[in-house]
Design an enzyme around this catalytic site. Structure first.
Site, PDB file in Angstrom:
ATOM      1  N   HIS A  50      -7.506  -6.030   1.121  1.00 40.57           N
ATOM      2  CA  HIS A  50      -6.068  -5.324   1.604  1.00 40.57           C
ATOM      3  C   HIS A  50      -5.218  -5.555   2.871  1.00 40.57           C
ATOM      4  CE1 HIS A  50      -4.149  -1.613   0.228  1.00 40.57           C
ATOM      5  NE2 HIS A  50      -4.033  -0.844   1.510  1.00 40.57           N
ATOM      6  N   SER A  75       0.878  -1.173  -0.084  1.00 42.08           N
ATOM      7  CA  SER A  75      -0.066   0.186  -0.032  1.00 42.08           C
ATOM      8  C   SER A  75       0.654   1.274   0.095  1.00 42.08           C
ATOM      9  CB  SER A  75      -0.967  -0.062   1.215  1.00 42.08           C
ATOM     10  OG  SER A  75      -1.997   0.843   1.141  1.00 42.08           O
ATOM     11  N   ASP A  78      -9.916  -5.684  -2.948  1.00 44.59           N
ATOM     12  CA  ASP A  78      -9.429  -4.770  -2.260  1.00 44.59           C
ATOM     13  C   ASP A  78     -10.302  -3.546  -2.184  1.00 44.59           C
ATOM     14  OD1 ASP A  78      -7.741  -2.452  -1.302  1.00 44.59           O
ATOM     15  OD2 ASP A  78      -6.211  -3.546  -1.857  1.00 44.59           O
TER      16      ASP A  78
END
Lengths: 288, 288
Positions: B265, B148, B232
């Site tokens: 995620h 991320s 995600d």
């Protein structure tokens, strides 16, 4: 059961669940990993240690790679009821980390104030197993493992209910809770002052008394696998695996204690050997 | 560097460390896993995402089994300086989760109030690398990966300093921070209103401009591995890997984007594929 969170992991589906428990009279939480595919899959129940919820094992043990490879469902319940109960009343607790919420010790409490909700033995061996077999594609066969207080839980529930489990293992279990401070405190609170009632919840004493063995003499469990770190700060005063080894020897129960050099009491220890335990159980679940 | 905790895991040694950083002017924390044996070992630097410290990856990614098998050191720094600084002064922060402490974005801030301490690019590529090479048995070769915000960090630091890294990969990276809300907010705060200064910290724009490629035309990185879950929740608005794929295609940079069906995620996503990334880097670190 209601899923509060769902994740895909190692191709399988991991759900965090909650349900209203008739046994504890509270909402109970757990996690369930189901491998990819239709199944049916055998089940490994994992019991966690003091202070843990279902989340510690689920996020830290790294168990699902091996579970996916072996095709095992893994079920991790919480370690106690937590409040409020289903009628909105407070659930008993204690300020200490080693009693009350997060410290159910996998017994059915008989004493005040714990008896109304702290019934973790019945919760696991009756309600949880039935719930999992009803809600997931299981083979209706299962094994059990756990860590520390949960290692005590896995061993004692398997020895007290050998018909329910194909195999049992533990990481750093409280091997003889009647002979350590954690166990003495919890059993006094949950089971009362009469120590003669405690032995039925002590893995070493159960093994010594022949629990889990078939009438013919051969053990119901062909082996019991225990991993223990030799740098575990609780080893000498609380865990005492030597008492379990001595009991197994006296009773003719095969038991493999692996002392792991340098390992401590953390999830890093469990993560290092969880695949071995999953393999140990898968072998016995698949040939049964 | 001072070890605050040490664990044995998968036969190697995992240390949580802290040190006084000359770059950030604060105490900085990190974790370092060193496999069993004498080494020297190549290094994988892992950069974490928003809100994380070094602990999230260390406890949840399940990375050390593969690192032990491949013989890689893994270094996971914190995601920002945290206060107070070495002179006892407060370190700037923001109440939001996506700015300030826990959200350093791997850039050297030029703006008030961030500039004095928020210098994560220089911290990673100069101080951290030197510290690791001085303190551990490394081959003085390394690769970089992250998740991320840390995926953005891994890609941009590798593209800006290709001489330092043999390979780069990322999980669910913020692929083009100049074109998403997280990046626009952070870059405005850390780098100022002049957007022309932002592109040098945007992975897609760096790739498009040929960063990381050798003068002869062949990429310094023979491949860039990206895993992205298609479930995600940040994929469409914040992560935008399609911008990176388009840039790579335009620039002739080989890049492998694996869209992973059903994955989100979380660290469960990373745990599922971290061994692939460790293998990807080990192959390139060992043949270099």
């Amino acid at each position: 059961m209601e899923a509060t969170k769902t994740h895909i992991v190692h191709g399988g589906t991991l759900r965090y669940l909650k349900h209203d428990s008739v046994t504890t009279g509270t909402s109970m939480t757990l996690s369930v990993f189901v491998p990819a595919g239709e199944g049916p899959f055998p089940v490994l129940i994992w019991l966690s240690g003091l202070t843990c919820s279902e989340d510690n094992f689920t996020t830290k043990a790294g168990a699902y790679r091996a579970a996916a490879e072996q095709g095992l469902i893994i079920v991790a319940p919480d370690t106690s009821p937590r409040g409020p109960d289903l009628k909105g009343r407070a659930v008993a607790d204690d300020a200490a980390y080693d009693l009350g919420q997060g410290a159910g010790f996998y017994v059915d409490a008989t004493e005040t104030p714990w008896a109304p909700h702290f019934r973790m033995e019945t919760y696991v061996v009756e309600e949880l197993i039935a719930l999992i077999d009803a809600g997931f594609p299981t083979t209706k066969t299962r094994s059990i493992s756990g860590h520390s207080m949960g290692g005590h839980g896995a061993l004692t529930l398997a020895l007290r209910h050998p018909e329910l489990f194909k195999s049992v293992s533990a990481f750093a279990p409280i091997a003889s809770p009647t002979r350590c401070a954690w166990g003495e405190k919890a059993f006094t609170a949950y089971l009362g002052e009469d120590r003669s009632l405690w032995d039925a919840h002590d893995a070493a004493k159960l093994v010594e008394a022949g629990a889990g063995q078939n009438p013919g003499g051969a053990g119901a469990f062909d082996d019991i696998l225990i991993d223990q770190g030799d740098a575990d700060g609780f080893l000498v005063d609380q865990l005492k695996p030597e008492l379990l080894v001595a009991a197994a020897k006296a009773a003719g129960q095969t038991l493999t204690l692996r002392m792991q050099p340098g390992y401590d009491h953390s999830y890093f220890f469990m993560a290092s050997f969880i695949a071995d335990h999953i393999g140990f159980h898968a072998k016995r679940l698949k040939t049964s």
